[in-house]
Motif scaffolding. Structure first.
Motif, PDB file in Angstrom:
ATOM      1  N   ASP A  88     -19.794  11.469   2.500  1.00 59.40           N
ATOM      2  CA  ASP A  88     -18.790  10.572   3.072  1.00 59.40           C
ATOM      3  C   ASP A  88     -18.008  11.266   4.190  1.00 59.40           C
ATOM      4  OD1 ASP A  88     -19.577   8.660   1.270  1.00 59.40           O
ATOM      5  OD2 ASP A  88     -17.873   8.936  -0.085  1.00 59.40           O
ATOM      6  N   ALA A  89     -17.655  12.539   3.971  1.00 62.02           N
ATOM      7  CA  ALA A  89     -16.885  13.270   4.978  1.00 62.02           C
ATOM      8  C   ALA A  89     -17.694  13.483   6.258  1.00 62.02           C
ATOM      9  CB  ALA A  89     -16.434  14.615   4.406  1.00 62.02           C
ATOM     10  N   LEU A  90     -18.974  13.813   6.106  1.00 63.35           N
ATOM     11  CA  LEU A  90     -19.812  14.044   7.274  1.00 63.35           C
ATOM     12  C   LEU A  90     -20.038  12.758   8.049  1.00 63.35           C
ATOM     13  CD1 LEU A  90     -21.510  15.772   9.081  1.00 63.35           C
ATOM     14  CD2 LEU A  90     -23.345  15.738   7.368  1.00 63.35           C
ATOM     15  N   LEU A  91     -20.307  11.668   7.343  1.00 65.04           N
ATOM     16  CA  LEU A  91     -20.514  10.388   8.027  1.00 65.04           C
ATOM     17  C   LEU A  91     -19.234   9.913   8.703  1.00 65.04           C
ATOM     18  CD1 LEU A  91     -22.813   8.492   5.484  1.00 65.04           C
ATOM     19  CD2 LEU A  91     -23.460   9.539   7.666  1.00 65.04           C
ATOM     20  N   ALA A  92     -18.081  10.157   8.088  1.00 63.58           N
ATOM     21  CA  ALA A  92     -16.803   9.793   8.707  1.00 63.58           C
ATOM     22  C   ALA A  92     -16.590  10.587   9.996  1.00 63.58           C
ATOM     23  CB  ALA A  92     -15.648  10.022   7.736  1.00 63.58           C
ATOM     24  N   HIS A  93     -16.951  11.850   9.991  1.00 63.12           N
ATOM     25  CA  HIS A  93     -16.838  12.673  11.199  1.00 63.12           C
ATOM     26  C   HIS A  93     -17.748  12.147  12.304  1.00 63.12           C
ATOM     27  CE1 HIS A  93     -16.475  16.154  13.808  1.00 63.12           C
ATOM     28  NE2 HIS A  93     -17.805  16.228  13.821  1.00 63.12           N
ATOM     29  N   LEU A  94     -18.970  11.777  11.954  1.00 57.15           N
ATOM     30  CA  LEU A  94     -19.892  11.253  12.957  1.00 57.15           C
ATOM     31  C   LEU A  94     -19.410   9.915  13.503  1.00 57.15           C
ATOM     32  CD1 LEU A  94     -23.347  12.170  11.369  1.00 57.15           C
ATOM     33  CD2 LEU A  94     -22.174  13.293  13.274  1.00 57.15           C
ATOM     34  N   ARG A  95     -18.849   9.061  12.640  1.00 57.61           N
ATOM     35  CA  ARG A  95     -18.305   7.793  13.121  1.00 57.61           C
ATOM     36  C   ARG A  95     -17.197   8.039  14.144  1.00 57.61           C
ATOM     37  NH1 ARG A  95     -19.041   6.154   7.655  1.00 57.61           N
ATOM     38  NH2 ARG A  95     -16.873   6.698   7.128  1.00 57.61           N
ATOM     39  N   MET A  96     -16.327   9.017  13.875  1.00 58.49           N
ATOM     40  CA  MET A  96     -15.256   9.331  14.809  1.00 58.49           C
ATOM     41  C   MET A  96     -15.820   9.899  16.111  1.00 58.49           C
ATOM     42  SD  MET A  96     -12.025   9.145  15.286  1.00 58.49           S
ATOM     43  CE  MET A  96     -11.472   8.817  13.593  1.00 58.49           C
ATOM     44  N   THR A  97     -16.848  10.729  16.011  1.00 60.73           N
ATOM     45  CA  THR A  97     -17.470  11.292  17.205  1.00 60.73           C
ATOM     46  C   THR A  97     -18.022  10.195  18.105  1.00 60.73           C
ATOM     47  OG1 THR A  97     -18.058  13.313  15.997  1.00 60.73           O
ATOM     48  CG2 THR A  97     -19.260  12.870  18.030  1.00 60.73           C
ATOM     49  N   VAL A  98     -18.663   9.202  17.500  1.00 55.42           N
ATOM     50  CA  VAL A  98     -19.206   8.082  18.266  1.00 55.42           C
ATOM     51  C   VAL A  98     -18.079   7.267  18.895  1.00 55.42           C
ATOM     52  CG1 VAL A  98     -20.493   5.920  18.108  1.00 55.42           C
ATOM     53  CG2 VAL A  98     -21.328   7.955  16.917  1.00 55.42           C
ATOM     54  N   ALA A  99     -17.070   6.935  18.094  1.00 52.90           N
ATOM     55  CA  ALA A  99     -15.984   6.078  18.578  1.00 52.90           C
ATOM     56  C   ALA A  99     -15.217   6.725  19.726  1.00 52.90           C
ATOM     57  CB  ALA A  99     -15.040   5.747  17.428  1.00 52.90           C
ATOM     58  N   LEU A 100     -15.080   8.055  19.690  1.00 47.97           N
ATOM     59  CA  LEU A 100     -14.321   8.766  20.719  1.00 47.97           C
ATOM     60  C   LEU A 100     -15.198   9.269  21.864  1.00 47.97           C
ATOM     61  CD1 LEU A 100     -11.869  10.872  18.495  1.00 47.97           C
ATOM     62  CD2 LEU A 100     -11.447   8.686  19.630  1.00 47.97           C
ATOM     63  N   GLY A 101     -16.491   8.971  21.799  1.00 46.46           N
ATOM     64  CA  GLY A 101     -17.405   9.476  22.819  1.00 46.46           C
ATOM     65  C   GLY A 101     -17.405   8.656  24.090  1.00 46.46           C
ATOM     66  N   VAL A 102     -16.221   8.423  24.664  1.00 49.92           N
ATOM     67  CA  VAL A 102     -16.129   7.541  25.832  1.00 49.92           C
ATOM     68  C   VAL A 102     -16.815   8.138  27.055  1.00 49.92           C
ATOM     69  CG1 VAL A 102     -14.056   6.363  25.037  1.00 49.92           C
ATOM     70  CG2 VAL A 102     -13.832   8.485  26.344  1.00 49.92           C
ATOM     71  N   ASP A 103     -16.976   9.475  27.093  1.00 48.64           N
ATOM     72  CA  ASP A 103     -17.658  10.091  28.227  1.00 48.64           C
ATOM     73  C   ASP A 103     -19.143   9.779  28.245  1.00 48.64           C
ATOM     74  OD1 ASP A 103     -15.267  11.234  28.981  1.00 48.64           O
ATOM     75  OD2 ASP A 103     -15.692  13.179  28.064  1.00 48.64           O
ATOM     76  N   PHE A 104     -19.662   9.270  27.123  1.00 45.95           N
ATOM     77  CA  PHE A 104     -21.098   9.033  26.993  1.00 45.95           C
ATOM     78  C   PHE A 104     -21.406   7.544  26.834  1.00 45.95           C
ATOM     79  CE2 PHE A 104     -19.884  12.806  24.314  1.00 45.95           C
ATOM     80  CZ  PHE A 104     -19.968  13.724  25.352  1.00 45.95           C
ATOM     81  N   GLN A 105     -20.454   6.684  27.201  1.00 41.54           N
ATOM     82  CA  GLN A 105     -20.591   5.247  26.971  1.00 41.54           C
ATOM     83  C   GLN A 105     -20.673   4.467  28.280  1.00 41.54           C
ATOM     84  OE1 GLN A 105     -17.384   3.812  24.491  1.00 41.54           O
ATOM     85  NE2 GLN A 105     -17.722   5.369  22.912  1.00 41.54           N
ATOM     86  N   CYS A 106     -21.229   3.268  28.187  1.00 41.46           N
ATOM     87  CA  CYS A 106     -21.139   2.273  29.251  1.00 41.46           C
ATOM     88  C   CYS A 106     -20.973   0.908  28.593  1.00 41.46           C
ATOM     89  CB  CYS A 106     -22.367   2.297  30.159  1.00 41.46           C
ATOM     90  SG  CYS A 106     -23.909   1.744  29.383  1.00 41.46           S
ATOM     91  N   ARG A 107     -20.510  -0.057  29.368  1.00 37.74           N
ATOM     92  CA  ARG A 107     -20.302  -1.411  28.855  1.00 37.74           C
ATOM     93  C   ARG A 107     -21.095  -2.398  29.696  1.00 37.74           C
ATOM     94  NH1 ARG A 107     -15.660  -1.950  25.440  1.00 37.74           N
ATOM     95  NH2 ARG A 107     -15.514  -4.170  25.871  1.00 37.74           N
ATOM     96  N   ALA A 108     -21.726  -3.346  29.026  1.00 37.30           N
ATOM     97  CA  ALA A 108     -22.430  -4.427  29.700  1.00 37.30           C
ATOM     98  C   ALA A 108     -21.587  -5.692  29.603  1.00 37.30           C
ATOM     99  CB  ALA A 108     -23.804  -4.662  29.076  1.00 37.30           C
ATOM    100  N   ALA A 109     -21.142  -6.206  30.737  1.00 36.56           N
ATOM    101  CA  ALA A 109     -20.396  -7.457  30.792  1.00 36.56           C
ATOM    102  C   ALA A 109     -21.390  -8.589  31.015  1.00 36.56           C
ATOM    103  CB  ALA A 109     -19.360  -7.419  31.915  1.00 36.56           C
ATOM    104  N   TRP A 110     -21.322  -9.596  30.155  1.00 36.19           N
ATOM    105  CA  TRP A 110     -22.304 -10.670  30.187  1.00 36.19           C
ATOM    106  C   TRP A 110     -21.929 -11.745  31.192  1.00 36.19           C
ATOM    107  CZ3 TRP A 110     -26.839 -10.258  27.658  1.00 36.19           C
ATOM    108  CH2 TRP A 110     -26.932  -9.247  26.708  1.00 36.19           C
ATOM    109  N   GLN A 111     -22.952 -12.235  31.890  1.00 35.62           N
ATOM    110  CA  GLN A 111     -22.838 -13.369  32.804  1.00 35.62           C
ATOM    111  C   GLN A 111     -23.979 -14.340  32.489  1.00 35.62           C
ATOM    112  OE1 GLN A 111     -23.295 -11.607  36.654  1.00 35.62           O
ATOM    113  NE2 GLN A 111     -21.535 -10.229  36.433  1.00 35.62           N
ATOM    114  N   GLU A 112     -23.873 -15.530  33.006  1.00 36.26           N
ATOM    115  CA  GLU A 112     -24.980 -16.473  32.851  1.00 36.26           C
ATOM    116  C   GLU A 112     -26.236 -15.884  33.485  1.00 36.26           C
ATOM    117  OE1 GLU A 112     -26.181 -21.124  33.916  1.00 36.26           O
ATOM    118  OE2 GLU A 112     -24.163 -20.351  34.356  1.00 36.26           O
ATOM    119  N   GLY A 113     -27.338 -15.887  32.746  1.00 34.92           N
ATOM    120  CA  GLY A 113     -28.595 -15.362  33.260  1.00 34.92           C
ATOM    121  C   GLY A 113     -28.791 -13.867  33.066  1.00 34.92           C
TER     122      GLY A 113
END
Length: 249
Positions: free
Chosen positions: A185-210
């Motif tokens: 549980d502790a290790l998975l919680a750490h990985l969840r936090m790593t993912v959530a705070l990994g903004v340097d490694f993220q991008c967002r897709a904004a949806w449009q028609e088509g």
């Protein structure tokens, strides 16, 4: 990470473009194609350029059994994809690629965020990478009272790029083999936090028609923002190319 393509009609692509398409998705993690005019059958045909379709084992649609229908509206008590995850990792051989098209968009919001599993892994200390690289984790989902589960390496070798990638997510990874419950549980919680705070490694897709998005389920994991309630967000997802994850070491 992430590439947006304009001026390309997916209907013009054929089997001869399959390898180049796979290489692009692998290299960029996720690609977004704008101004497409596809029905569900055309979406399935396009997705099949990446490999054999992996039918959703729980919710086959009456008219399109090869596609999964996503729908959230004002009556929804939860939203599909509203957590960091890779699609269907509780299968023994999960799909390598996902293709998504929305046909009903909310007035605002509903973006999909993506994070690089390779970059997340590289951000960790070598000692920690070596440790989790020796572990397997259980991915599971409960459906109609039945537990659907599979065990996968926590660090996998991508079948095309050869890069090592973190392979654990908060959506489906429930425990780590060989560890006590408190340690797991502790290790998975750490990985969840790593993912959530990994903004340097993220991008967002904004949806449009088509808009059509294609992503690599080993190279990235994703999160669909549920920030549009009570608006409606609906679409079709096709998953392709079953690939049993292999350890990086």
């Amino acid at each position: 990470m992430g590439t947006e393509l304009t001026g390309l009609r997916v209907q013009d692509l054929g089997q001869c473009d399959s390898a180049a398409l796979q290489q692009l998705v692998t290299a960029r993690g996720v690609i977004v194609l704008r101004s497409q005019n596809l029905d569900t059958n055309s979406l399935i045909k396009f997705a099949a350029l990446l490999g054999d379709v992996v039918a959703h084992p729980m919710k086959p649609h009456d008219f399109h059994p090869q596609a999964f229908r996503l729908h959230n509206d004002g009556d929804s008590t939860y939203a599909d994809g509203d957590t960091w995850h890779s699609d269907l990792t509780w299968m023994k051989a999960p799909p390598l690629y996902s293709v998504l098209m929305l046909d009903t968009l909310p007035s605002i919001g509903g973006d999909t965020a993506f994070v690089s599993n390779h970059a997340l892994l590289q951000s960790m200390s070598p000692t920690f990478r070596d440790f989790i690289g020796r572990l397997n984790a259980v991915h599971q989902r409960t459906w109609n009272g039945e537990i659907l589960a599979a065990a996968h390496p926590m660090v996998v070798r991508h079948p095309i790029s050869g890069l090592p990638c973190l392979y654990a997510n908060s959506g489906y990874t429930t425990s780590i083999n060989g560890l006590r419950a408190s340690e797991s549980d502790a290790l998975l919680a750490h990985l969840r936090m790593t993912v959530a705070l990994g903004v340097d490694f993220q991008c967002r897709a904004a949806w449009q028609e088509g808009t059509v998005a294609v992503w690599d389920n080993q190279a990235v994991q994703h999160h669909a923002s549920w920030d549009y309630h009570p608006d409606t967000r609906s679409g079709w997802r096709v998953t392709v190319k079953a690939a049993q994850p292999t350890p990086a070491t």
